[in-house]
Design a protein around this motif. Structure first.
Motif, PDB file in Angstrom:
ATOM      1  N   TYR A 206       0.814  -1.220   0.000  1.00 15.21           N
ATOM      2  CA  TYR A 206       0.000   0.000   0.000  1.00 15.21           C
ATOM      3  C   TYR A 206       0.845   1.267   0.000  1.00 15.21           C
ATOM      4  O   TYR A 206       0.547   2.238  -0.694  1.00 15.21           O
ATOM      5  N   ASP A 207       1.934   1.258   0.759  1.00 14.72           N
ATOM      6  CA  ASP A 207       2.765   2.462   0.878  1.00 14.72           C
ATOM      7  C   ASP A 207       3.412   2.859  -0.450  1.00 14.72           C
ATOM      8  O   ASP A 207       3.852   3.999  -0.609  1.00 14.72           O
TER       9      ASP A 207
ATOM     10  N   ILE B  93      -6.828   8.949  -1.739  1.00 17.34           N
ATOM     11  CA  ILE B  93      -7.063   7.561  -1.338  1.00 17.34           C
ATOM     12  C   ILE B  93      -8.420   7.497  -0.648  1.00 17.34           C
ATOM     13  O   ILE B  93      -8.683   8.244   0.300  1.00 17.34           O
TER      14      ILE B  93
ATOM     15  N   GLY C 225      -1.505   6.463   4.450  1.00 11.73           N
ATOM     16  CA  GLY C 225      -1.804   7.174   3.212  1.00 11.73           C
ATOM     17  C   GLY C 225      -1.310   8.598   3.238  1.00 11.73           C
ATOM     18  O   GLY C 225      -0.794   9.117   2.232  1.00 11.73           O
TER      19      GLY C 225
ATOM     20  N   LYS D 131      -0.687  11.476   0.066  1.00  8.31           N
ATOM     21  CA  LYS D 131      -1.972  11.503  -0.619  1.00  8.31           C
ATOM     22  C   LYS D 131      -3.052  12.099   0.288  1.00  8.31           C
ATOM     23  O   LYS D 131      -3.008  11.964   1.510  1.00  8.31           O
TER      24      LYS D 131
ATOM     25  N   ILE E 101      -6.895  12.103   1.778  1.00  6.37           N
ATOM     26  CA  ILE E 101      -7.644  10.950   2.273  1.00  6.37           C
ATOM     27  C   ILE E 101      -9.137  11.253   2.328  1.00  6.37           C
ATOM     28  O   ILE E 101      -9.564  12.251   2.918  1.00  6.37           O
TER      29      ILE E 101
END
Length: 449
Positions: free
Chosen positions: A153-154, A165, A181, A186, A188
């Protein structure tokens, strides 16, 4: 010698400078109706072909500004107004979303909603099921290189297409994946409830602020047109001052071991899942914050679904203006998602109020002493498209979302007070908040139906 048709070359000789003013569909129809294109077409074809062969490229250059298109109305001013053209952004200008979690909500509602988005598009997926993710990626044209596991994910930090995200995971995972996130650089958008505790909410807000990224909680009701109509009527005192509100959100849960039945994953039972709609919508309509809560909890003995979580919660919110909101929520009774606002000279009922589709509003009042009911038209806007577009606009225009992390934190604090009241069997006082909409950002622009 063939005579040149004076009307055909007017189309063939279009230049780049004239491309934006080329014969429109409406002009074409009008001309055809007067027989202007029916004169000597066969004789004009060689001339038109010769001139078209040496004419410069008439392809219009890409638009650089807004792509809004206007059309003349088809209905008289006395008829209901028709819809305007959809007018989405060009794909390359839309904000790219990564969807984290491919469960019912993502597959049934969120991903299809992108088809109704003007400013947002899906560009990446995150899932623990690689085979399902592969199929979904093919359905929505997402590149294999933009598919991630929870472990990778990272690596979203290295994907420039992803700007936002959208976290659609069990409640207990919101905290971790929001912070990761934000560290990946990014913005959120996080599903509700925001987290399992006020402390987790505070840490999520702090992480996004440290990273310089926006955090929005997905309170779709606050973007839905019919609910926004109710808010406006309440704030404008259309029927005088609001006196009482009654909220109901119940559903009968499936008898399986879903994550919502696990306290560690869900944080609680019906209250944080469906009861949250009653709490948040009351606050949204009034703009006030409650000063006191009182609550009761009951769970049917022997029901395996409720070994770890509560089944039914009844709670009362008291507000500075004197409004009392009675809220009921449950996991074991037939589906009911409705509310009624009772004001001095009328009432407004939303039934249903909280589903994804098919909402209905009815207003009851008595102008001139004669009772009447009104049912406003439902604009039928996709709730998920509206909230995702709002977040996209906040990113592009650098605005604070209407439902930021602070809005989710306030709900979490009040829910903790509701649990406390039920445990102690007495009302719990809340800190006074005098400002209206104290935890909200800039309101979304309401679109015409």
């Amino acid at each position: 010698m063939l005579q040149e048709n004076p009307y055909v070359p007017a189309v063939a000789e279009t230049t780049p400078d004239d491309a934006g003013c080329d014969t429109s569909r409406r002009q074409f129809i009008n001309h055809a109706g007067r027989g202007l294109l029916a004169v000597g077409v066969a004789g004009a074809l060689p001339v038109a072909a010769a001139k078209a062969a040496k004419a410069p490229d008439a392809t219009p250059p890409p638009a650089t500004g807004p792509l809004d298109i206007k059309l003349p109305p088809l209905e008289a001013p006395t008829d209901p107004k028709g819809a305007e053209p959809f007018n989405p952004d060009a794909p390359e200008r839309r904000v790219g979303y990564a969807l984290v979690g491919l469960g019912h909500l993502t597959l049934n509602e969120i991903l299809p909603a992108f088809g109704q988005c003007k400013h947002a598009k899906p560009v990446a997926l995150v899932s623990g099921d690689p085979e399902k993710m592969r199929k979904v990626a093919q359905q929505y044209g997402i590149k294999p290189s933009s598919c991630y596991s929870y472990q990778t994910y990272d690596q979203l930090k290295d994907n420039p297409e992803v700007e936002v995200i959208y976290i659609v995971l069990p409640n207990s995972m919101h905290h971790e994946f929001t912070i990761r996130g934000a560290k990946a650089g990014k913005h959120i958008l996080c599903e509700k409830p925001m987290a399992n505790s006020a402390k987790e909410c505070e840490e999520m807000i702090a992480a996004c602020k440290k990273a310089g990224k926006k955090l929005m909680i997905a309170y779709r009701i606050q973007y839905e047109p019919l609910n926004r109509m109710v808010q406006k009527a309440v704030r404008d005192k259309t029927y005088g001052r609001t006196k009482m509100i009654q909220m109901m959100n119940t559903q009968n849960q499936a008898h399986d071991q879903q994550w919502r039945h696990k306290k560690a994953l869900a944080g609680g039972g019906s209250l944080p899942d469906v009861g949250l709609y009653c709490l948040n919508t009351t606050r949204f309509l009034l703009g006030e914050e409650p000063t006191e809560v009182s609550a009761q909890i009951y769970t049917t003995p022997g029901d395996d679904r409720f070994k770890e979580i509560e089944e039914n919660v009844s709670f009362t919110l008291r507000f500075p203006s004197g409004v009392i909101s009675q809220c009921m929520t449950g996991y074991g009774s037939f589906n009911n998602k409705s509310y009624t606002v009772y004001a001095e000279t009328g009432s407004i009922e939303m039934d249903p109020a909280f589903p994804y589709h098919g909402l209905r509003q009815e207003r009851t009042h008595a102008p001139g002493g004669k009772q009447m009911k009104e049912v406003p038209n439902d604009p039928q806007k996709d709730q998920f498209a509206l909230e995702m577009d709002h977040m996209a606009e906040c990113v592009r225009q650098n605005k604070t979302p209407y439902t930021p992390g602070e809005e989710g934190l306030q709900d979490q604090r009040i829910m903790e007070a509701i649990y406390q009241s039920a445990r102690e069997n007495k009302p719990v006082k809340l800190p006074a908040v005098s400002k209206l909409d104290a935890f909200r950002g800039e309101a979304p622009k309401d679109e015409e139906a």
